[in-house]
Motif scaffolding. Structure first.
Motif, short mmCIF file in Angstrom:
data_model
loop_
_atom_site.label_atom_id
_atom_site.label_comp_id
_atom_site.label_asym_id
_atom_site.label_seq_id
_atom_site.Cartn_x
_atom_site.Cartn_y
_atom_site.Cartn_z
N ASP A 130 34.95 42.58 33.70
CA ASP A 130 35.63 43.02 32.49
C ASP A 130 37.11 43.29 32.74
O ASP A 130 37.94 43.19 31.83
CB ASP A 130 34.94 44.26 31.90
CG ASP A 130 34.69 45.36 32.92
OD1 ASP A 130 35.14 45.24 34.08
OD2 ASP A 130 34.02 46.35 32.55
N GLU A 131 37.48 43.60 33.98
CA GLU A 131 38.88 43.83 34.31
C GLU A 131 39.69 42.53 34.22
O GLU A 131 40.82 42.52 33.73
CB GLU A 131 39.02 44.43 35.71
CG GLU A 131 38.46 45.84 35.83
CD GLU A 131 39.18 46.82 34.91
OE1 GLU A 131 40.41 46.71 34.75
OE2 GLU A 131 38.50 47.71 34.35
N GLY B 195 44.42 35.28 38.04
CA GLY B 195 43.98 36.48 38.76
C GLY B 195 42.51 36.55 39.08
O GLY B 195 42.04 37.60 39.55
N ILE B 196 41.75 35.49 38.86
CA ILE B 196 40.31 35.55 39.10
C ILE B 196 40.03 35.32 40.59
O ILE B 196 40.30 34.25 41.12
CB ILE B 196 39.58 34.51 38.23
CG1 ILE B 196 39.83 34.81 36.76
CG2 ILE B 196 38.08 34.52 38.53
CD1 ILE B 196 39.33 33.78 35.81
N THR C 222 28.28 33.83 28.10
CA THR C 222 29.22 34.26 29.12
C THR C 222 28.56 35.38 29.91
O THR C 222 27.80 36.18 29.36
CB THR C 222 30.56 34.73 28.53
OG1 THR C 222 31.48 35.00 29.59
CG2 THR C 222 30.41 35.98 27.68
N VAL C 223 28.82 35.42 31.21
CA VAL C 223 28.26 36.45 32.08
C VAL C 223 29.42 37.19 32.72
O VAL C 223 30.18 36.61 33.51
CB VAL C 223 27.33 35.86 33.15
CG1 VAL C 223 26.79 36.97 34.05
CG2 VAL C 223 26.17 35.10 32.50
N ILE C 224 29.57 38.46 32.37
CA ILE C 224 30.70 39.27 32.81
C ILE C 224 30.16 40.56 33.45
O ILE C 224 29.30 41.22 32.87
CB ILE C 224 31.62 39.65 31.63
CG1 ILE C 224 32.08 38.39 30.86
CG2 ILE C 224 32.81 40.47 32.11
CD1 ILE C 224 33.03 37.49 31.61
N THR C 225 30.68 40.91 34.61
CA THR C 225 30.26 42.15 35.26
C THR C 225 30.97 43.35 34.65
O THR C 225 32.20 43.36 34.55
CB THR C 225 30.53 42.11 36.77
OG1 THR C 225 29.75 41.05 37.35
CG2 THR C 225 30.15 43.42 37.44
N ASN C 226 30.19 44.35 34.25
CA ASN C 226 30.74 45.62 33.79
C ASN C 226 31.01 46.46 35.03
O ASN C 226 30.09 46.89 35.73
CB ASN C 226 29.70 46.31 32.88
CG ASN C 226 30.24 47.58 32.25
OD1 ASN C 226 31.06 48.28 32.83
ND2 ASN C 226 29.75 47.91 31.06
N GLY D 262 37.92 44.82 20.43
CA GLY D 262 36.94 45.57 21.19
C GLY D 262 36.93 45.19 22.66
O GLY D 262 37.77 44.42 23.13
N SER D 263 35.99 45.75 23.38
CA SER D 263 35.79 45.41 24.79
C SER D 263 34.59 44.50 24.91
O SER D 263 33.68 44.52 24.06
CB SER D 263 35.58 46.66 25.63
OG SER D 263 34.38 47.31 25.26
#
Length: 398
Positions: free
Chosen positions: A73-74, A66-67, A150-154, A114-115
């Motif tokens: 974060d979703e 699904g990427i 890791t780089v993740i968009t909030n 957690g998130s």
């Protein structure tokens, strides 16, 4: 003398056919695996090949494909649901940095809960062993297969979270240059400049040390010596191999020495205007080097001498200028656009300047830069980069 450390994946398998041992490596961790990938990798056949390799080794594969953009974060939540549903033993990332970074977050959250936003800024620390992670990069750029980042968009506040803890380091990296041979020219260019940025920033970082210098120097030579060839002749596996190896070394270098101002400024551009990370790094790199140059000209001159031995007789200032000019020329040759050329609306960009500068500083990366900017200087640098001309000498920020 200070003590330094070097963190790299537990096992790195590099070279043609490295991908073929995926099943063998996965079987060491259990008999159920989740492949984190995307539909481009599916169309190229790499997902099915991964499935075949796993099944031949007695490992049952499940997939999350699904990427569709840089990691959010979703995506992490969705992939984590697959992990829990199927109770997998190992997570496998097949793709570029978006797939690998998503898989890193999933592997950690699967056992620590957690998130992912809770881990930003080390507000929450990893206390349990994460699920085993195997990274299979298909681009030569992010070096995520060799980093503990890791780089993740909030998605709630449009902030790219850079999260760094040892638990995010993959257990196994399978670096096969054949997999990057299908990368189109645009991806080859953006990921290649991304890798070059990693290596240069690792070398000029305030946190650089002897280990990372060695990795960064080799990475810079490989990338500068092969990127144009990989871009113009994608079928050249020697060039692709040099780029894959260089990107991995650059990843290990910056993971242990940190990135600097380019990355700090790049993440807000990606979060707000959805510019791919490698492209936004490339848009910024020459202007940021011009801004930083007088505070690291000795280091830039060392890089210049590595690449162009005839420059050894010149002063550090001349050599640093020469290197920056060569990097600008490389960006021009690879058709790197500026922010305006990418299609970003100028009014929207100017309205976002304050938030971007704030987010850049809060990321922590600019503090590692040889010249540490204040909020106003970052806003001014963004404006310089908006319509930056890679083909002429720019007016530097004094």
């Amino acid at each position: 003398m200070a003590a330094f450390s070097l963190r790299v994946p537990g096992h790195i398998h590099y070279g043609e056919q490295a991908f073929q041992i995926l099943g063998e490596e996965a079987s060491k961790f259990g008999n159920k695996a989740l492949i984190v990938s995307d539909h481009i990798m599916e169309k190229l056949g790499y997902v099915q090949e991964s499935i075949n390799l796993l099944e031949n080794a007695g490992v049952t594969p499940f997939t999350f494909l699904g990427i569709e953009s840089e990691p959010t974060d979703e995506y992490v939540k969705e992939a984590l649901n697959r992990v829990k549903k199927h109770q997998v033993d190992v997570v496998i990332a097949v793709g570029g940095g978006s797939c690998i970074d998503t898989a890193k977050a999933v592997a950690v959250l699967a056992t620590n809960g957690g998130s992912i936003s809770e881990y930003m800024g080390n507000k929450r620390l990893v206390t349990q062993d994460s699920l085993p992670l195997i990274a299979v990069p298909t681009t030569a750029g992010t070096g995520s297969e060799a980093t503990d980042v890791t780089v993740i968009t909030n998605t709630s506040n449009d902030v790219k979270m850079m999260i760094k803890q040892p638990a995010f380091l993959p257990d196994v990296a399978l670096v096969d240059p054949y997999l990057s041979a299908t990368s189109p020219k645009g991806i080859t260019a953006s990921t290649g400049i991304d890798a070059l940025t990693h290596a240069i920033e690792a070398y000029i970082s305030k946190r650089a040390h002897a280990f990372t210098d060695t990795l960064a120097r080799e990475a810079i030579q490989l990338i500068m010596g092969s990127l144009r060839q990989a871009y113009n002749h994608g079928e050249d596996l020697t060039a692709r191999g040099n780029m894959a190896y260089g990107a991995m070394l650059a990843g290990a270098a910056f993971s242990n020495a940190s990135v600097c101002l380019v990355h700090g400024m790049s993440r807000p551009i990606g979060a707000l205007f959805h510019v791919p990370h490698g492209i936004s790094n490339a848009m910024l790199l020459p202007a940021v080097l011009e801004y930083s140059k007088d505070h690291c000209k000795e280091r830039l001159a060392e890089i210049c001498s590595l690449l162009y031995p005839e420059m050894k007789k010149e002063s550090d200032e001349i050599s640093a200028d020469y290197l920056v000019a060569e990097i600008k020329q490389l960006c021009s040759d690879l058709d790197i656009p500026n922010l305006k050329g990418w299609g970003i609306d100028q009014n929207a960009f100017e309205n976002a300047l304050n938030k971007m500068a704030t987010d850049a500083l809060q990321s922590g990366s600019p503090q590692n830069n040889p010249r540490v900017p204040n909020h106003e200087e970052i806003m001014e640098l963004y404006q310089v980069c908006f319509d930056y001309d890679f083909t002429c000498k720019q007016k530097s920020i004094s």
